[in-house]
Scaffold this active site. Structure first.
Site, PDB file in Angstrom:
ATOM      1  N   LYS A 122       0.813  -1.224   0.000  1.00 56.12           N
ATOM      2  CA  LYS A 122       0.000   0.000   0.000  1.00 56.12           C
ATOM      3  C   LYS A 122       0.841   1.266   0.000  1.00 56.12           C
ATOM      4  O   LYS A 122       0.417   2.293  -0.514  1.00 56.12           O
ATOM      5  CB  LYS A 122      -0.972   0.008   1.182  1.00 56.12           C
ATOM      6  CG  LYS A 122      -2.046  -1.060   1.030  1.00 56.12           C
ATOM      7  CD  LYS A 122      -3.300  -0.768   1.810  1.00 56.12           C
ATOM      8  CE  LYS A 122      -4.395  -1.743   1.381  1.00 56.12           C
ATOM      9  NZ  LYS A 122      -5.651  -1.561   2.031  1.00 56.12           N
ATOM     10  N   LYS A 206      -5.025  -9.243  -6.663  1.00 55.11           N
ATOM     11  CA  LYS A 206      -6.307  -9.469  -5.984  1.00 55.11           C
ATOM     12  C   LYS A 206      -7.334  -8.418  -6.399  1.00 55.11           C
ATOM     13  O   LYS A 206      -6.959  -7.275  -6.723  1.00 55.11           O
ATOM     14  CB  LYS A 206      -6.115  -9.533  -4.463  1.00 55.11           C
ATOM     15  CG  LYS A 206      -6.134  -8.216  -3.764  1.00 55.11           C
ATOM     16  CD  LYS A 206      -6.301  -8.378  -2.248  1.00 55.11           C
ATOM     17  CE  LYS A 206      -6.412  -6.994  -1.652  1.00 55.11           C
ATOM     18  NZ  LYS A 206      -7.226  -6.860  -0.491  1.00 55.11           N
ATOM     19  N   LYS A 209     -10.573  -2.540  -4.195  1.00 56.07           N
ATOM     20  CA  LYS A 209     -11.305  -1.271  -4.366  1.00 56.07           C
ATOM     21  C   LYS A 209     -10.445  -0.247  -5.080  1.00 56.07           C
ATOM     22  O   LYS A 209     -10.947   0.630  -5.767  1.00 56.07           O
ATOM     23  CB  LYS A 209     -11.617  -0.665  -2.991  1.00 56.07           C
ATOM     24  CG  LYS A 209     -12.620  -1.366  -2.177  1.00 56.07           C
ATOM     25  CD  LYS A 209     -12.655  -0.695  -0.796  1.00 56.07           C
ATOM     26  CE  LYS A 209     -13.194  -1.640   0.239  1.00 56.07           C
ATOM     27  NZ  LYS A 209     -12.531  -1.520   1.533  1.00 56.07           N
TER      28      LYS A 209
END
Ligand code: AQP
Length: 344
Positions: A122, A206, A209
């Protein structure tokens, strides 16, 4: 410190999990988390929160955050969570999460956090510009779980490492404060074909969002035509479906679609292959689209209905927060005593 043998936790079983209000929910969140919550509420005392403290580890528009929180609550209920059975609440409404998180920041070791792959993913190339909260996110997650002494945590595969960290924190706290068995070592509930739903555009990433391509995911709010169009466009290969799981393993995109079918139908991948082996995607994709529309379109519709009456959602969240506080406060009071704080 003590030489005593570890005593196992003897409290009642309890489920705890949550989803961040950081964007529209997708099929991965639904299969990896929401469906499991709904099933578990009938078996175990269940606490499900909207992870707004986690969401602000990256920027959230203050004018939108409360509504995003309602949207997650609506998704929970539309997926089958019953507010009279499960306790549904916003994380920020129960201050014990943040308080315990600080104490756990002093229990967890830097080396443990340095190993967390989600932070690396992230924060990307701009680690030094990430918030400190993004780095200590898994410590807050440990507090979320342990403040309720939860024993079972239904999550997707991506959360496995964070759950291991929660167990390490629980174990170290119990040991350092001479309180064997005080915190449980919670078990992740990950298994099942929906545990890792991959992007429809790339079988090695994966479903997420934050993927810039909306065609990479099916959103819970997508209408029937959009769901069908996304499945039709999903990346695949030209081969027909194989007979065995082993032959599927090297074909990431095919494997993903079979996994999604299995999870939505409540079957195993082997059962899906038994039905579709030898058939091409020209047959399989329309069948998957039909199944996905049948399962997901009513969830989106129900969500829209619930969001039409925010006062009802707010009342559910407020009542849930009260119940959650009642459960969390005694744990924090005991923790403060164990740590030795004045007045505890
Ligand atoms: N692709 C997935 N397959 C299965 N489970 C998944 N989960 C997320 N993606 C998948 C599970 O959904 C729960 C809630 O996730 P979250 O919103 O709290 O955080 P996340 O894992 O960061 O979700 P996203 O969609 O991947 O968001 P971004 O793009 O912001 O990173 C968790 O139980 C998670 O395992």
């Amino acid at each position: 410190m003590t030489d005593q043998a570890p005593v196992t936790y003897a409290g009642p079983p309890r489920v705890l999990s949550g989803v961040q209000p950081s964007g529209a929910l997708h099929l991965g969140n639904y299969l990896g988390a929401l469906v499991k919550f709904t099933r578990l509420q009938h078996e175990i005392d269940t606490f499900i929160f909207v992870a707004d403290l986690h969401a602000i580890t990256v920027w959230q528009d203050p004018a939108a955050l409360a509504q995003q929180t309602r949207e997650i609550a609506a998704a929970y209920i539309a997926s089958g969570l019953d507010p009279d059975k499960a306790t549904i609440f916003p994380q920020s409404a129960v201050r014990e999460h943040a308080e315990l998180s600080w104490i756990f920041n002093c229990v967890a070791r830097l080396g443990w956090l340095d190993r967390m792959t989600q932070f690396k993913e992230k924060s990307g190339k701009h680690k030094e510009r990430s918030s400190v909260g993004l780095y200590t996110y898994p410590v807050l997650q440990a507090a979320d779980i342990l403040v309720y002494k939860a024993t079972h945590v239904p999550v997707g595969e991506d959360q496995k490492q964070h759950l291991e960290l929660t167990r390490d924190i629980a174990q170290k706290f119990n040991h350092d404060f001479n309180a064997p068995g005080f915190f449980p070592l919670p078990d992740p509930l990950i298994q099942g074909p929906g545990a890792r739903v991959m992007s429809l555009r790339d079988g090695s990433a994966k479903m997420s969002k934050s993927d810039p391509s909306d065609y990479s995911r099916i959103n819970l709010t997508d209408d029937a035509d959009t769901i069908a169009a996304k499945i039709k466009k999903a990346r695949t290969d030209p081969e027909p479906l194989p007979e065995t799981i082993e032959d599927l393993a090297a074909r990431a995109e095919a494997d993903n679609l079979v996994g999604i079918f299995a999870a939505l139908a409540g079957k195993t991948k082997a059962e899906v292959l038994a039905e579709y082996a030898g058939k091409g995607f020209g047959t399989f994709k329309p069948a998957l689209a039909e199944l996905a529309v049948e399962k997901l379109a009513p969830v989106g519709e129900k969500m829209r209905g619930l969001l039409g009456d925010p006062a009802v959602l707010d009342a559910i969240l407020a009542k849930g927060a009260e119940k959650a506080r009642e459960a969390a406060a005694p744990t924090l009071a005991e923790v403060k005593k164990l740590v030795g704080f004045w007045g505890a």
